[in-house]
Design an enzyme around this catalytic site. Structure first.
Site, PDB file in Angstrom:
ATOM      1  N   HIS A 124      11.165  19.384 -38.184  1.00 22.00           N
ATOM      2  CA  HIS A 124      12.426  20.127 -38.271  1.00 22.00           C
ATOM      3  C   HIS A 124      13.275  19.703 -37.070  1.00 22.00           C
ATOM      4  O   HIS A 124      12.733  19.313 -36.036  1.00 22.00           O
ATOM      5  CB  HIS A 124      12.083  21.619 -38.189  1.00 22.00           C
ATOM      6  CG  HIS A 124      13.226  22.550 -38.366  1.00 22.00           C
ATOM      7  ND1 HIS A 124      14.094  22.862 -37.349  1.00 22.00           N
ATOM      8  CD2 HIS A 124      13.647  23.262 -39.438  1.00 22.00           C
ATOM      9  CE1 HIS A 124      14.991  23.730 -37.792  1.00 22.00           C
ATOM     10  NE2 HIS A 124      14.736  23.985 -39.058  1.00 22.00           N
ATOM     11  N   ASP A 202       4.471  23.278 -33.595  1.00 24.03           N
ATOM     12  CA  ASP A 202       5.548  24.058 -34.192  1.00 24.03           C
ATOM     13  C   ASP A 202       4.928  24.856 -35.343  1.00 24.03           C
ATOM     14  O   ASP A 202       4.623  24.311 -36.395  1.00 24.03           O
ATOM     15  CB  ASP A 202       6.640  23.104 -34.683  1.00 24.03           C
ATOM     16  CG  ASP A 202       7.707  23.817 -35.508  1.00 24.03           C
ATOM     17  OD1 ASP A 202       7.549  25.009 -35.819  1.00 24.03           O
ATOM     18  OD2 ASP A 202       8.706  23.160 -35.855  1.00 24.03           O
ATOM     19  N   GLN A 205       6.379  27.462 -39.771  1.00 26.71           N
ATOM     20  CA  GLN A 205       6.035  27.630 -41.193  1.00 26.71           C
ATOM     21  C   GLN A 205       4.556  27.923 -41.417  1.00 26.71           C
ATOM     22  O   GLN A 205       4.143  28.111 -42.562  1.00 26.71           O
ATOM     23  CB  GLN A 205       6.416  26.363 -41.984  1.00 26.71           C
ATOM     24  CG  GLN A 205       7.899  26.044 -42.000  1.00 26.71           C
ATOM     25  CD  GLN A 205       8.729  27.079 -42.759  1.00 26.71           C
ATOM     26  OE1 GLN A 205       8.204  27.963 -43.448  1.00 26.71           O
ATOM     27  NE2 GLN A 205      10.038  26.987 -42.624  1.00 26.71           N
ATOM     28  N   LYS A 228      10.723  34.768 -39.849  1.00 25.13           N
ATOM     29  CA  LYS A 228      10.055  34.185 -41.014  1.00 25.13           C
ATOM     30  C   LYS A 228       8.785  34.952 -41.365  1.00 25.13           C
ATOM     31  O   LYS A 228       8.066  34.602 -42.290  1.00 25.13           O
ATOM     32  CB  LYS A 228       9.718  32.714 -40.752  1.00 25.13           C
ATOM     33  CG  LYS A 228      10.937  31.817 -40.629  1.00 25.13           C
ATOM     34  CD  LYS A 228      10.535  30.369 -40.491  1.00 25.13           C
ATOM     35  CE  LYS A 228      11.603  29.529 -39.841  1.00 25.13           C
ATOM     36  NZ  LYS A 228      12.662  29.121 -40.750  1.00 25.13           N
ATOM     37  N   CYS A 370      17.455  20.927 -42.527  1.00 21.81           N
ATOM     38  CA  CYS A 370      17.156  20.742 -41.101  1.00 21.81           C
ATOM     39  C   CYS A 370      16.031  19.744 -40.849  1.00 21.81           C
ATOM     40  O   CYS A 370      15.262  19.905 -39.882  1.00 21.81           O
ATOM     41  CB  CYS A 370      16.844  22.070 -40.409  1.00 21.81           C
ATOM     42  SG  CYS A 370      18.206  23.204 -40.423  1.00 21.81           S
TER      43      CYS A 370
END
Ligand code: PMP
Length: 417
Positions: A124, A202, A205, A228, A370
């Site tokens: 991202h 990261d 997600q 999220k 993104c």
């Protein structure tokens, strides 16, 4: 929870009763942000209605109550990802700020001229641009790991080759926001550590969807966003290993992050407050605690299994749509991926698809999402459409989306478009 009762879960989300363009809302853009349950909304409103005060300052009861609720939420986050203690949990605004904090802090300390930073082609923008800025500032070198021949996972041979350049920092997404692929961050972390690199994951997600254990992954940093995972917007987390955070200099200075301040120098507060200058997002932290309680009650394993069912169902149905191409793993069971399904349909622009679904009350995302380097260079596209699922989505909603896509194909075929 023994049985996953999605109808019961949906009762907690007031927005799911609302209509969009005359149809019951089917919200399938969860990779962008999740909806919030009453429990989280109530935790925020009760803070404002009953005990709004600044934290870490007042000697009066409501301030103590606010401080307790805010700090207690960090303990919940710490347990949720199995970190050692709250010293390792820094509240930020979001994943983006968390990664920037590492790049500005640790990155500035360890990257010099010609030092390598390694990321991947499936990042991202928030795990690309902070490293580009760091490389430009320090004259360091930013390298990328490529994808495997299927274009759905990382090329692990290439990971090994790129590690031979002895990068000082390796920063990788746990789960791609385009492909849904779950990267083997545990293995990459092991390999990277053998080369002496610091490992940043990261988790934007992954943390909302699968059980995360930082001690198992053995990463040095993990970044993720509250919005999220049912929590309010504007609250994010940077997990960092205590030894590393102890050594790292603060990036933002001001109130709350200091122990003493003289005219020309200052000393720092303990972890994690050393990295939290100024009045924090108190309601965001409190809401984060409520969100983690909610996810904890459902159980991350149950969430993962339920979302896998939705994803398998969606992929099986989407495969029957003529001209539809799914990006990411599509064969066999969906081991190795989560419910983020990006796709294109030949001859129909993703924005048109999103508009047609919007007319039917279905929210999906379309664009470069993104991740321009991945979408442009690897997927050879300027835009993709994306459906992404969360705890409250249903098989019926997936079927509605698929029917809507079929209608889109029929419309464009009729128009010869
Ligand atoms: N990384 C990934 C993989 C993401 O999907 C996102 C959000 N789409 C981010 C980072 C950035 O998250 P935020 O905007 O909350 O900082």
């Amino acid at each position: 929870m023994t049985e996953y009762n999605v109808e019961r879960i949906r009762e907690d989300f007031p927005i799911l009763k609302s209509k969009m363009n005359g149809h019951l809302l089917a919200y399938l853009d969860n990779a962008a942000t999740s909806q919030r349950p009453n429990q989280v909304i109530d935790s925020v409103t009760s803070f404002y209605r009953e005990y709004n005060a600044n934290v870490h300052r007042g000697i009066y009861s409501i301030s103590e109550r606010a401080t307790e609720a805010y700090e207690e939420s960090k303990l919940k986050v710490s347990k949720f990802i199995n970190s050692e203690s709250i010293k390792e949990i820094i509240y930020t605004r979001n994943t983006t700020e968390s990664i920037n904090l590492v790049a500005l802090g640790k990155g500035s300390e360890c990257i010099g001229k010609d030092d390598h930073i390694l990321i991947t082609m499936m990042e991202h923008h928030s795990n690309i641009v902070p490293w580009q800025l760091l490389a430009k500032r320090t004259k360091g070198i930013l390298d990328y790991v490529g994808l495997d021949t299927n274009g759905s996972g990382l090329d692990m041979e290439n990971v090994k080759e790129m590690l031979e350049k002895e990068p000082k920092i390796v920063s990788i997404s746990h789960v791609s926001n385009i492909l849904g692929t779950i990267n083997d961050v545990k293995e990459i972390s092991k390999l990277a550590h053998k080369h002496g690199a610091l490992v940043v994951v990261d988790g934007a997600q992954s943390v909302p969807h699968i059980k995360i254990d930082v001690k198992e992954i053995k990463c040095d940093f993990l970044a993720f966003s509250g919005h999220k995972m049912l929590a309010p917007s504007g609250i994010g987390v940077l997990y960092g290993r205590e030894e590393i955070l102890e050594e790292m200099e603060p990036v933002i200075g001001g109130g709350d992050m200091i122990r003493t301040v003289g005219m020309h120098d200052a000393t720092w507060n303990d972890l994690p407050w050393k990295f939290e200058a100024g009045t924090p997002n108190i309601e965001g932290g409190i809401g984060m605690g409520a969100a983690i309680d909610y996810l904890g009650r459902l159980g991350m394993e149950n969430i993962e299994a339920y979302e896998r069912k939705l994803t398998e169902h969606a992929i099986a149905k989407m495969k029957n749509i003529p001209g539809l191409r799914i990006y990411g793993i599509t064969d066999g069971a969906n081991i190795g991926r989560i419910g983020v399904v990006s796709f294109t349909i030949e001859g129909i622009h993703p924005h048109d698809l999103a508009s047609i679904l919007d007319n039917d009350g279905i929210a999906i995302r379309a664009g470069h999402n993104c991740a321009m380097p991945l979408v442009r260079q690897i997927l050879n596209n300027n835009a993709v459409a994306r459906m992404s699922f969360y705890i409250y989505n249903t098989i019926e909603e997936v079927d509605r989306a698929v029917e809507s896509l079929e209608r889109a194909v029929a419309i464009f075929k009729r128009q010869g478009g």
